[in-house]
Design an enzyme around this catalytic site. Structure first.
Site, short mmCIF file in Angstrom:
data_model
loop_
_atom_site.label_atom_id
_atom_site.label_comp_id
_atom_site.label_asym_id
_atom_site.label_seq_id
_atom_site.Cartn_x
_atom_site.Cartn_y
_atom_site.Cartn_z
CG ASP A 67 30.40 80.79 92.60
OD1 ASP A 67 31.20 81.67 92.94
OD2 ASP A 67 30.71 79.59 92.56
CG ASN A 136 31.49 68.07 94.09
OD1 ASN A 136 32.11 68.98 93.52
ND2 ASN A 136 30.31 68.26 94.66
CG HIS A 138 31.82 72.30 92.69
ND1 HIS A 138 31.31 72.08 93.94
CD2 HIS A 138 32.77 73.24 92.84
CE1 HIS A 138 31.92 72.87 94.81
NE2 HIS A 138 32.83 73.58 94.17
CD GLU A 143 27.76 71.20 94.31
OE1 GLU A 143 28.81 70.71 93.86
OE2 GLU A 143 27.64 71.57 95.49
C1 GLP Z 1 33.80 76.73 95.92
C2 GLP Z 1 33.58 77.70 94.75
C3 GLP Z 1 34.36 77.27 93.53
C4 GLP Z 1 35.75 76.85 93.96
C5 GLP Z 1 35.66 75.58 94.76
C6 GLP Z 1 36.99 75.14 95.37
O1 GLP Z 1 32.67 76.12 96.41
N1 GLP Z 1 32.22 77.93 94.37
O2 GLP Z 1 34.41 78.33 92.59
O3 GLP Z 1 36.56 76.59 92.84
O4 GLP Z 1 34.63 75.61 95.70
O5 GLP Z 1 37.32 75.88 96.49
P1 GLP Z 1 38.71 75.79 97.23
O6 GLP Z 1 39.67 76.52 96.39
O7 GLP Z 1 38.47 76.47 98.55
O8 GLP Z 1 39.04 74.35 97.37
#
Ligand code: GLP
Length: 260
Positions: A67, A136, A138, A143
């Site tokens: 993304d 959440n 995702h 989402e």
């Molecule tokens: C972000 C990314 C995800 C990631 C998630 C967790 O928003 N788009 O690909 O897995 O949130 O992030 P973190 O590892 O900082 O908790």
């Protein structure tokens, strides 16, 4: 799902990096799906360390990130382009032209998303997809309520996700609202998935992903339908799993560890 529970986050991160390196050693021209987020930082540190020790080379690999935020130029310090360049790409031997992220500055983001999906297909599909998980549930920026059949497209981020990612930006208002993300079906097409979750803050999402009903309300639960998904956890992220004792019986101490 193969569920591997390590004692520490460090052990889970290192195991994740080794599995990715092992896949590239087995198939040097692997197409890798890559993820960003705080969880992945130490995975990339370990991959760079393995590269420096000449245990892996990425010279023939191709990468597609999950993304990118809409509205951030690639050079923006908080873009995922910058994250990947600083955390991994500039330290290893992958040709820049072989690395791909969605174009968050495209004049037509819907077309850019469709083009990204087509580019993944043209590359032969993803061999190994690395994933984190949001609080959440995702994956990528899919989402809750995302179609389990979704493809790469524009998504609106939840307030919860924006608050979680606000730490990288000067303020909540500057945290982007939209992103281009691979869809859940795009992720499910990967021949293998590797999801890493660490810390108590992920325990509820992890339990919903592994033991909850498969539901668009927890997008990561779609992985229940994936035939080769490995979930790497530390003890805290595993703390809400009802069947934890069983997973630890099958793979004691996350044992199934990979040697390079
Ligand atoms: C972000 C990314 C995800 C990631 C998630 C967790 O928003 N788009 O690909 O897995 O949130 O992030 P973190 O590892 O900082 O908790």
């Amino acid at each position: 799902m193969k569920i591997l529970i390590h004692d520490t986050a460090e052990a889970a991160e290192k195991d994740t990096a080794r599995r990715l390196a092992q896949a590239v050693n087995k198939k040097p021209d692997s197409v890798l799906g890559l993820a960003t987020g705080g969880t992945m930082t130490r995975v990339y540190e370990e991959l760079v360390a393995l590269y420096n020790k000449k245990r892996v080379s990425f010279s023939e690999a191709t990468t597609f990130n999950l993304d990118e935020y809409i509205g951030l130029p690639a050079e923006h310090p908080c873009s995922y382009h910058t994250y990947m360049r600083e955390a991994l790409f500039k330290h290893i031997d992958i040709p820049e032209a072989a690395t791909h992220l969605p174009d968050g500055m495209a004049s037509d983001p819907d077309q850019a998303a469709a083009d990204y999906e087509a580019a993944i297909h043209a590359a032969g599909g993803i061999d190994l997809q690395l994933l984190g998980i949001g609080h959440n549930g995702h994956i990528g920026f899919n989402e809750p309520s995302s179609s389990l059949q979704s493809r790469t497209r524009v998504k609106t981020l939840t307030e919860d996700t924006r608050r979680a990612n606000q730490r990288y930006f000067a303020s909540f208002d500057e945290t982007p609202i939209y992103a281009i993300t691979m869809g859940i079906a795009t992720i499910m097409d990967a021949r293998e998935c590797l999801l890493l979750a660490t810390g108590a803050g992920k325990a509820d999402a992890v339990a919903a992903m592994i033991e909850g009903p498969m539901s668009a309300n927890c997008p990561a639960s779609a992985l229940q339908m994936h035939q080769t998904a490995t979930i790497l956890l530390d003890s805290e992220a595993a703390s809400r799993l009802a069947n934890r004792a069983y997973y630890e019986y099958v793979h004691p101490k996350g044992d199934d560890s990979v040697q390079l």
